[in-house]
Design a protein around this motif. Structure first.
Motif: not given
Length: 77
Positions: A1-15, A17-26
């Motif tokens: 079984x392949x190890x899952x790779x994260x697609x995005x990291x999501x943070x819920x901010x105090x105000x 809003x959501x911050x999302x980091x996505x690496x290696x955008x194509x």
């Protein structure tokens, strides 16, 4: 079984809003706005990366809300 790779990291901010980091955008794809009802519009924004795809389903009160403003810089290869 392949190890899952994260697609995005999501943070819920105090105000609430959501911050999302996505690496290696194509590629970024914006769909054509579609009318759902009076004052209700839908559009999809798709971010494709080397690790997977993130799809955002967006709702707004007019199609003008979905205009994407690109940066005013030149891309040099």
């Amino acid at each position: 079984m392949e190890k899952a790779k994260p697609v995005a990291s999501v943070c819920f901010l105090d105000n609430r809003s959501i911050s999302m980091d996505i690496e290696s955008v194509i590629e970024l794809d914006a769909g054509t706005p579609m009318k759902l009802g009076e004052g209700e519009w839908f559009c999809e924004l798709i971010v494709r990366s080397a690790n997977g795809t993130v799809a955002l389903q967006l709702l707004a009160d007019s199609p003008e809300r979905f205009i994407v403003h690109a940066p005013e810089t030149s891309v040099e290869e």
